[in-house]
Design a protein around this motif. Structure first.
Motif, PDB file in Angstrom:
ATOM      1  N   VAL A 189       4.292   2.222   7.867  1.00 51.16           N
ATOM      2  CA  VAL A 189       5.613   2.217   7.803  1.00 51.16           C
ATOM      3  C   VAL A 189       6.501   1.669   8.810  1.00 51.16           C
ATOM      4  O   VAL A 189       7.382   0.819   9.138  1.00 51.16           O
ATOM      5  N   PHE A 190       5.966   2.345  10.282  1.00 49.09           N
ATOM      6  CA  PHE A 190       6.773   1.894  11.530  1.00 49.09           C
ATOM      7  C   PHE A 190       6.399   0.636  11.858  1.00 49.09           C
ATOM      8  O   PHE A 190       7.422  -0.094  12.409  1.00 49.09           O
ATOM      9  N   GLY A 191       5.118   0.144  11.520  1.00 47.14           N
ATOM     10  CA  GLY A 191       4.856  -1.153  11.888  1.00 47.14           C
ATOM     11  C   GLY A 191       5.499  -2.171  11.031  1.00 47.14           C
ATOM     12  O   GLY A 191       5.715  -3.152  11.371  1.00 47.14           O
ATOM     13  N   ASN A 192       5.628  -1.840   9.764  1.00 46.27           N
ATOM     14  CA  ASN A 192       6.398  -2.803   8.790  1.00 46.27           C
ATOM     15  C   ASN A 192       7.818  -2.845   9.043  1.00 46.27           C
ATOM     16  O   ASN A 192       8.426  -3.767   8.871  1.00 46.27           O
ATOM     17  N   ALA A 193       8.646  -2.104  10.170  1.00 44.01           N
ATOM     18  CA  ALA A 193       9.575  -1.957  10.473  1.00 44.01           C
ATOM     19  C   ALA A 193       9.781  -2.866  11.888  1.00 44.01           C
ATOM     20  O   ALA A 193      10.969  -3.384  11.991  1.00 44.01           O
ATOM     21  N   VAL A 194       8.778  -2.903  12.597  1.00 44.02           N
ATOM     22  CA  VAL A 194       9.089  -3.364  13.797  1.00 44.02           C
ATOM     23  C   VAL A 194       8.164  -4.801  14.171  1.00 44.02           C
ATOM     24  O   VAL A 194       8.571  -5.566  14.892  1.00 44.02           O
ATOM     25  N   MET A 229       0.060  -2.577 -10.078  1.00 41.37           N
ATOM     26  CA  MET A 229      -0.276  -1.156 -10.493  1.00 41.37           C
ATOM     27  C   MET A 229       1.047  -0.596 -10.663  1.00 41.37           C
ATOM     28  O   MET A 229       2.012  -0.522 -10.178  1.00 41.37           O
ATOM     29  N   PHE A 230       1.016   0.301 -11.899  1.00 42.13           N
ATOM     30  CA  PHE A 230       1.951   0.990 -12.516  1.00 42.13           C
ATOM     31  C   PHE A 230       3.192   0.262 -12.711  1.00 42.13           C
ATOM     32  O   PHE A 230       4.223   0.694 -12.409  1.00 42.13           O
ATOM     33  N   GLY A 231       3.027  -0.962 -12.920  1.00 41.02           N
ATOM     34  CA  GLY A 231       4.305  -2.022 -13.481  1.00 41.02           C
ATOM     35  C   GLY A 231       4.958  -2.309 -11.979  1.00 41.02           C
ATOM     36  O   GLY A 231       5.827  -3.132 -11.794  1.00 41.02           O
ATOM     37  N   TYR A 232       4.367  -2.047 -10.679  1.00 38.51           N
ATOM     38  CA  TYR A 232       4.768  -2.659  -9.571  1.00 38.51           C
ATOM     39  C   TYR A 232       3.581  -3.752  -9.030  1.00 38.51           C
ATOM     40  O   TYR A 232       2.736  -3.386  -8.893  1.00 38.51           O
ATOM     41  N   ARG A 233       4.307  -4.827  -8.714  1.00 35.95           N
ATOM     42  CA  ARG A 233       3.476  -5.845  -8.106  1.00 35.95           C
ATOM     43  C   ARG A 233       3.653  -5.914  -6.484  1.00 35.95           C
ATOM     44  O   ARG A 233       4.694  -5.804  -5.988  1.00 35.95           O
ATOM     45  N   PHE A 234       2.628  -5.706  -5.747  1.00 34.67           N
ATOM     46  CA  PHE A 234       2.566  -5.731  -4.201  1.00 34.67           C
ATOM     47  C   PHE A 234       2.492  -6.910  -3.720  1.00 34.67           C
ATOM     48  O   PHE A 234       1.695  -7.596  -3.216  1.00 34.67           O
ATOM     49  N   THR A 235       3.731  -7.752  -4.000  1.00 38.21           N
ATOM     50  CA  THR A 235       3.824  -9.020  -3.608  1.00 38.21           C
ATOM     51  C   THR A 235       4.000  -9.226  -1.994  1.00 38.21           C
ATOM     52  O   THR A 235       3.670 -10.371  -1.494  1.00 38.21           O
ATOM     53  N   SER A 236       4.759  -8.357  -1.380  1.00 34.76           N
ATOM     54  CA  SER A 236       5.187  -8.405  -0.076  1.00 34.76           C
ATOM     55  C   SER A 236       4.019  -7.883   0.843  1.00 34.76           C
ATOM     56  O   SER A 236       3.209  -7.201   0.382  1.00 34.76           O
ATOM     57  N   ASP A 237       3.698  -8.534   2.114  1.00 36.57           N
ATOM     58  CA  ASP A 237       2.789  -7.991   3.003  1.00 36.57           C
ATOM     59  C   ASP A 237       3.046  -6.607   3.385  1.00 36.57           C
ATOM     60  O   ASP A 237       1.907  -5.756   3.599  1.00 36.57           O
ATOM     61  N   LYS A 238       4.260  -6.044   3.526  1.00 37.43           N
ATOM     62  CA  LYS A 238       4.403  -4.671   3.799  1.00 37.43           C
ATOM     63  C   LYS A 238       3.992  -3.750   2.647  1.00 37.43           C
ATOM     64  O   LYS A 238       3.321  -2.704   3.045  1.00 37.43           O
ATOM     65  N   ALA A 239       4.279  -4.074   1.451  1.00 37.17           N
ATOM     66  CA  ALA A 239       3.960  -3.176   0.365  1.00 37.17           C
ATOM     67  C   ALA A 239       2.411  -3.156   0.216  1.00 37.17           C
ATOM     68  O   ALA A 239       1.561  -2.225   0.331  1.00 37.17           O
ATOM     69  N   TYR A 240       1.519  -4.250   0.563  1.00 40.06           N
ATOM     70  CA  TYR A 240       0.203  -4.468   0.518  1.00 40.06           C
ATOM     71  C   TYR A 240      -0.246  -3.813   1.590  1.00 40.06           C
ATOM     72  O   TYR A 240      -1.484  -3.240   1.371  1.00 40.06           O
ATOM     73  N   ALA A 241       0.379  -3.610   3.012  1.00 43.46           N
ATOM     74  CA  ALA A 241      -0.156  -2.877   4.109  1.00 43.46           C
ATOM     75  C   ALA A 241      -0.240  -1.371   3.894  1.00 43.46           C
ATOM     76  O   ALA A 241      -1.288  -0.702   4.079  1.00 43.46           O
ATOM     77  N   LEU A 242       0.801  -0.909   3.077  1.00 42.08           N
ATOM     78  CA  LEU A 242       0.909   0.472   2.548  1.00 42.08           C
ATOM     79  C   LEU A 242      -0.290   0.813   1.767  1.00 42.08           C
ATOM     80  O   LEU A 242      -0.802   1.840   1.627  1.00 42.08           O
TER      81      LEU A 242
END
Length: 652
Positions: A322-327, A446-459
């Motif tokens: 999460v911190f990496g996604n922010a900075v 997954m569960f109706g959510y598409r992990f289109t962004s790299d930040k979401a995919y990293a999580l």
């Protein structure tokens, strides 16, 4: 008839080159019991040195050959033995394979730095000269290659059989202390063997590049000499005459396949896989390995954490993402996600190599099976990733079943053969369901959510890694984890107690492959486009090197290994520093088999760590372990604490 004779001559020339290279492998193994994975890279570097002297510096051809074969190559081999090989001479097969893998990766990196990509061509020997048999023209270069192969084979056989020095070199393997008592010098014998092996690798590399003048290539030339592994196994790494015959048979098979098999992508892949198929057949024809009694000498592994600490560590990993996604920038977030996918791939080696002691060089192939499944299904559903994991597990079973009778080095070579077959016959072959060029993929839904962004995919990748890491630790704490450790330490004792080592091996290979396939499916979704070049079997060599150096016995080591592999691929400017770190860590494996994370965790067991409150319990456990080992030694027992013994555990 003329066509048959033409391909026969071509096959004999190819086989002669393989025979020279394989003779160097047999020489070093027969005299030091270390299989030099970097033999092909040595041949490649020496071929570049020959080009530098003969073409770039303007020295005469024959003077350049003499300088390389009798000067540069033997000196390199002797220095390699003195400063690297000797430090791990008494280590297990896994450590020696990793160390020579480090040499291979380092040589390729050095060659790329010293000789940047460009035009590097060498001329044939005796150009314009030759003899004619019927209507077939045999060039002077081809005659020279065959003649040198015969001379090298005969001279080496006579040297090792009849000379005092050759007998002493072979005796150094059986009992160094006894040889020293009789006035021999075991270390000198080992240095001479590696010097001669490097000289033979250099000669083979020069002959290979001169037989078909073309631009020198770092990887392809290295892999050409890798084909000599099959010839060496035909002689069971001990017999030079059988090695010579096996090399000629392999060369003829290659030539006849090129001339008589039908054209087409399927048969092209089969022709390229012939050396790997030959290697696999030679390994399967080897006598069945006897069950080993006793444990491997080594050190205890790192501590297994309680599940509460596993949960805390997992939360810290997720917070770090999460911190990496922010900075971090968008590009670096993508690289972080890539590193986490590689960490899942590295995690697949923890139960297989870290717990069970099986060295696999096919993990990138299982990784590719998962990616190929996701790409072929072209679906964003989680079932595509799970299907990739299942198919990868099936591939893992296919690797384990034929090799149930193999141990140690032979098992590792069988995984190389499988990986090369997958690369040439499947991944590069669209007619057999492979990639062909490249295929597009979809991000996970997954569960109706598409992990289109790299930040979401990293999580997502971090969450999957944490769950799998926790599962690996639970496995290690449970009965099956103890069974894997026990089977590694003493298969004979386990068989006596009624445990089935074959079932355990198939299960751990299947589970490891499934984890790698799951990582490959996530990797395919992250990249949006994957192809066969992403999963070449050669990539498994640096993977094994990095993960073992990082710490293959721990989940933390897998995470570090994944990030190091990402850095190696994403930051070319840092490669030299990474190679240096890995080289130091690889050489240090003889003292610390748990790698970089093992060195870090060992801070808890030294006096400074105790004063800082980092692990008094660890110190007490270390004292108890050493005391138990001392008592076993005093009682004359053969059992010592193994690198993956009952005390070998995993840190989160």
């Amino acid at each position: 008839m003329n066509v048959f004779l033409t391909y026969t001559v071509l096959g004999l020339v190819i086989g002669a080159s393989y025979a020279i290279a394989a003779s160097g492998l047999v020489l070093t193994y027969a005299t030091t019991r270390i299989f030099n994975v970097a033999h092909g890279a040595t041949a490649m570097v020496m071929a570049f040195v020959y080009w530098e002297l003969a073409d770039n510096q303007g020295l005469s051809t024959w003077l350049s050959v003499l300088i390389v074969v009798f000067g540069v190559a033997p000196l390199f081999g002797a220095l390699l033995e003195r400063w690297v090989i000797r430090r791990v001479a008494d280590a297990g097969v896994g450590v020696t394979l990793v160390v020579t893998c480090a040499v291979l990766v380092g040589l390729i990196g050095a060659a790329e730095k010293i000789w940047p990509p460009g035009v590097h061509q060498v001329q044939q020997f005796f150009a314009g000269h030759g003899v004619t048999v019927g209507t077939v023209r045999i060039t002077g270069n081809e005659l020279l290659t065959v003649a040198l192969a015969v001379v090298v084979g005969a001279v080496l056989w006579a040297f090792l059989t009849f000379t005092r020095l050759g007998v002493a070199m072979r005796a150094a393997v059986d009992d160094k202390e006894l040889l020293a008592l009789h006035g021999g010098r075991p270390n000198l014998m080992s240095s001479i063997a590696w010097a001669m092996g490097s000289a033979l690798a250099a000669l083979a590399g020069i002959l290979l590049v001169s037989s078909e003048p073309s631009e020198l290539n770092y990887i392809s030339l290295t892999l050409l000499v890798v084909n000599s592994y099959a010839a060496a196994m035909a002689g069971r790494l001990t017999s030079l005459p059988r090695t010579f015959v096996g090399a000629l048979v392999l060369g003829l098979l290659n030539a006849y396949a090129s001339g008589y098999l039908w054209t087409g992508p399927g048969w092209t892949g089969f022709r390229e896989a012939i050396p790997a198929i030959f290697l696999l057949l030679m390994l399967l024809l080897m006598p069945q390995a006897q069950l080993r009694v006793g444990r491997l000498a080594g050190v205890a592994g790192v501590r297994t954490p309680e599940m509460r600490r596993v949960a805390v560590a997992s939360a810290l990993v997720l917070l770090a993402v999460v911190f990496g996604n922010a900075v971090l920038s968008e590009v670096n977030v993508n690289r972080m996600a890539l590193g986490l996918c590689f960490a899942i791939l590295a995690l697949s080696l923890v139960p297989l190599t870290g717990f069970s002691g099986y060295v696999s060089l096919a993990q990138f192939s299982f990784f590719g099976v998962g990616a190929l499944t996701v790409a072929k299904m072209h679906s964003s559903a989680p079932t595509a990733v799970l299907a990739g994991a299942v198919l990868a597990a099936v591939a893992g079973i296919l690797v384990a079943l034929p090799s149930l009778r193999l141990q140690g080095l032979y098992l590792a070579l069988s995984t190389i053969a499988f990986a090369q077959i997958m690369d040439t016959m499947v991944f590069q072959n669209p007619s057999l369901g492979g990639f062909g060029g490249s295929l597009t993929t979809k991000r996970l839904d997954m569960f109706g959510y598409r992990f289109t962004s790299d930040k979401a995919y990293a999580l997502l990748a971090a969450a999957v890694f944490c769950v799998l890491g926790a599962a690996v630790i639970v496995l290690r704490k449970g009965r099956y984890g103890r069974v894997l450790i026990a089977l590694r330490d003493s298969p004979a004792a386990c068989a006596t107690l009624g445990l089935n080592p074959r079932t355990a091996r198939v299960a751990v290979f299947a589970g490891s492959a499934a984890v790698a396939g799951l990582g490959g499916g996530l990797y395919a979704g992250l990249q949006n486009q994957v192809g066969s070049t992403n999963f070449q079997f050669f990539n498994s060599l640096p993977l094994l090197l990095i993960v073992v150096c990082a710490g293959v016995t721990s989940v933390s080591g897998a995470l570090l290994g994944g990030m190091l592999l990402m850095a190696l691929n994403s930051y070319p400017s840092t490669q030299a520093y990474l190679f240096l770190i890995l080289a130091v860590a690889a050489v240090g494996l003889g003292k610390q088999p748990n790698g970089i994370t093992g060195w870090l965790f060992s801070l808890r067991d030294n006096p400074l760590g105790a004063r800082l409150g980092l692990g008094s319990a660890g110190i007490a456990r270390g004292i108890a372990t050493r005391s138990a080992a001392s008592q076993s030694s005093a009682s004359g027992g053969a059992v010592t604490v193994g690198a993956s013994g009952e005390n070998a555990e995993v840190e989160a």
